[in-house]
Design an enzyme around this catalytic site. Structure first.
Site, PDB file in Angstrom:
ATOM      1  N   HIS A  80       0.823  -1.281   0.085  1.00  0.00           N
ATOM      2  CA  HIS A  80       0.021   0.121  -0.048  1.00  0.00           C
ATOM      3  C   HIS A  80       0.872   1.212  -0.014  1.00  0.00           C
ATOM      4  CE1 HIS A  80      -3.967  -1.894   0.907  1.00  0.00           C
ATOM      5  NE2 HIS A  80      -3.125  -2.646   1.314  1.00  0.00           N
ATOM      6  N   GLU A 152       3.333  -0.372   4.244  1.00  0.00           N
ATOM      7  CA  GLU A 152       3.026   1.199   3.727  1.00  0.00           C
ATOM      8  C   GLU A 152       4.215   1.735   3.046  1.00  0.00           C
ATOM      9  OE1 GLU A 152       0.085   2.550   3.156  1.00  0.00           O
ATOM     10  OE2 GLU A 152      -1.258   1.844   5.031  1.00  0.00           O
TER      11      GLU A 152
END
Length: 190
Positions: A80, A152
């Protein structure tokens, strides 16, 4: 090892976060996932993908979980880009489910490899439980049957990090770092 790679979001119904330059989280996660697939296969690992293109059928998080569980994957990696209203927010993060789990050592290895690959990149950590990963009750971390991490890769809402995230060279470097972590985990735990 059999590794399930989850390219976050679906690119059709849910494109995820959008950067100031117009880059889409779903595209960055997909391109990085494809680079990681190639890297892991070159290292001799088997790869299962939750998606290899923009696919509206993957809007459900449980569908992603089911793909990993039905494949009996050894590891699950969800990719992500982070986002924040504060455009100065930056850095990479690695998440696991709460508590001490089998994902914690893998998350630490990913953190270490990303820090080595990108020494000037801020690594956002939480050492309150003795390791650098952050903990969250994300569906893909809580419902998978294997050690699962969510990475992330940076803040798409940060002008500089968005430019880096959109760069195929950077995507390939992230793939190399995570590939090294998979090799380390396989050597130590399999």
């Amino acid at each position: 090892m059999r590794v399930c790679i989850d390219a976050g979001h679906d690119g059709v119904i849910d494109c995820g976060a959008v950067g100031q330059r117009g880059c889409l989280e779903s595209d960055i996660s997909l391109y990085t996932a494809l680079a990681l697939k190639e890297n892991l296969q070159a290292r001799g690992h088997e790869v299962v993908m939750t998606r290899e293109c923009n696919d509206e059928r993957l809007y459900s998080l449980m569908r992603r979980v089911n793909i990993a569980n039905e494949a009996a994957a050894d590891l699950f990696i969800s990719l992500h880009c982070n986002a924040a209203e504060n455009t100065a927010a930056k850095g990479m993060e690695v998440f696991t489910s709460p508590g001490e789990t089998g994902a914690d050592p893998f998350a630490t290895m990913i953190y270490e490899e990303l820090a080595a690959m990108f020494p000037d990149q801020l690594q956002r950590t939480d050492y309150s439980d003795g390791d650098p990963d952050k903990e969250a009750r994300f569906t893909v971390l809580m419902e998978t049957n294997m050690p699962a991490v969510l990475v992330e890769m940076g803040f798409i809402t940060n002008w500089q990090e968005e430019a880096e995230l959109c760069d195929p060279k950077r995507q390939a470097e992230i793939a190399v770092a995570i590939g090294r972590a998979v090799d380390r985990y396989a050597a130590e735990y399999c």
